[in-house]
Design an enzyme around this catalytic site. Sequence first.
Site, PDB file in Angstrom:
ATOM      1  N   GLU A  19     -11.319  -1.113  -3.637  1.00  0.00           N
ATOM      2  CA  GLU A  19     -10.619  -0.482  -2.515  1.00  0.00           C
ATOM      3  C   GLU A  19      -9.409   0.280  -3.038  1.00  0.00           C
ATOM      4  OE1 GLU A  19      -9.452  -3.779   0.011  1.00  0.00           O
ATOM      5  OE2 GLU A  19      -7.704  -4.252  -1.218  1.00  0.00           O
ATOM      6  N   HIS A  56      -3.125  -1.186  -5.033  1.00  0.00           N
ATOM      7  CA  HIS A  56      -3.080  -0.169  -3.982  1.00  0.00           C
ATOM      8  C   HIS A  56      -1.968   0.851  -4.245  1.00  0.00           C
ATOM      9  CE1 HIS A  56      -4.688   0.847   0.114  1.00  0.00           C
ATOM     10  NE2 HIS A  56      -3.906   1.853  -0.230  1.00  0.00           N
ATOM     11  N   ASP A  62       0.836  -1.211   0.000  1.00  0.00           N
ATOM     12  CA  ASP A  62       0.000   0.000   0.000  1.00  0.00           C
ATOM     13  C   ASP A  62       0.871   1.261   0.000  1.00  0.00           C
ATOM     14  OD1 ASP A  62      -2.000  -1.962   0.487  1.00  0.00           O
ATOM     15  OD2 ASP A  62      -1.741  -1.715   2.649  1.00  0.00           O
ATOM     16  N   ARG A  73       4.867  -8.140  -0.509  1.00  0.00           N
ATOM     17  CA  ARG A  73       4.300  -7.140  -1.418  1.00  0.00           C
ATOM     18  C   ARG A  73       5.278  -5.972  -1.403  1.00  0.00           C
ATOM     19  NH1 ARG A  73      -1.831  -6.264   0.381  1.00  0.00           N
ATOM     20  NH2 ARG A  73      -0.907  -6.371   2.458  1.00  0.00           N
TER      21      ARG A  73
END
Length: 318
Positions: free
Chosen positions: A198, A262, A16, A295
């Site tokens: 999202e 994201h 993110d 990630r």
Amino acid sequence: MENIRDNKPFIEQRADPYVYRHTDGSYYFTASVPAYDRIVLRRSETLQGLALAEEKTLWMKHESGEMSQHIWAPELHYLDGKWYIYFAAGERDDIWKIRPFILECTGQDPMTDAWVERGKMQRSDDDIYSFEAFSLDATIFENKGERYYVWAEKVSVGIQISNLYIAKMESPTKLATAQVLLTTPDYDWERREIWVNEGPAVIKKDGRIFLTYSASATGECYCMGMLSIDENEDLLDPRAWKKERHPVLSSSAAVGLYGPGHNSFTKLPDGTDVCVYHARPYAEIQGDPLYDPNRHAMLMKVEWDEKGYPIFDYKNII
């Protein structure tokens, strides 16, 4: 197409990712850390310098109660002369009770001055629905003198799909209008494993506002979709937004990047637009993808087509 060697992580194990370029030209980086237990911040005079910049922990999760579990997706914003961090958090005894929270810096240096908790984001006085269910991934942008707040929230009944909502802001800590449903998972690529919209992010070009978002579960099927609207339209009219039929960025075995999403946007000093996103270097994940630490934050130069729409292509390496 370039292979994975050309798409090295910008910053490893930072999901993110959010990059903010301040008015003085300095760059700031924050992201979710694998332990989901703190908020971190880096600063550098250059975008690439963030990769080696010292990372400071600004705030740690509580031991119990609100903000004691799943510290997710922080964003740094400078609003009305003050620094704010917007993030989502759950509770140790109810780990999926995710809600949006705010930190405010007591001074003008976000790396060294103290941060204080400002509690949950406040909904407008006429809104009885917002933040009653799983709510996260808030971002903020401005248009024509108005400030807007966009976030993901699950509907509180049925299969609890995650939608994106938008509202005007009254202040950095309170909304001025009730939520408006911006997008729900309409398409098959938004419904893989779980139905999700999202992670909104905004980029502007030539009078048009583009809002990217992430869809589906957080593994290989995670991908980026996009909405857009003319800056002169009513941003609180969902019918004025155009939603793209297909994802704008998906997993690619050719480059060895999986589950891109994201993202955030920033600019180089020369005005080049940059997409900052996370992805994994492998498709197969052992256990819950949410708790796989790899990630990695990645960078991609954003190019523009003849219609003035952004192009997201793994070949456009920074």
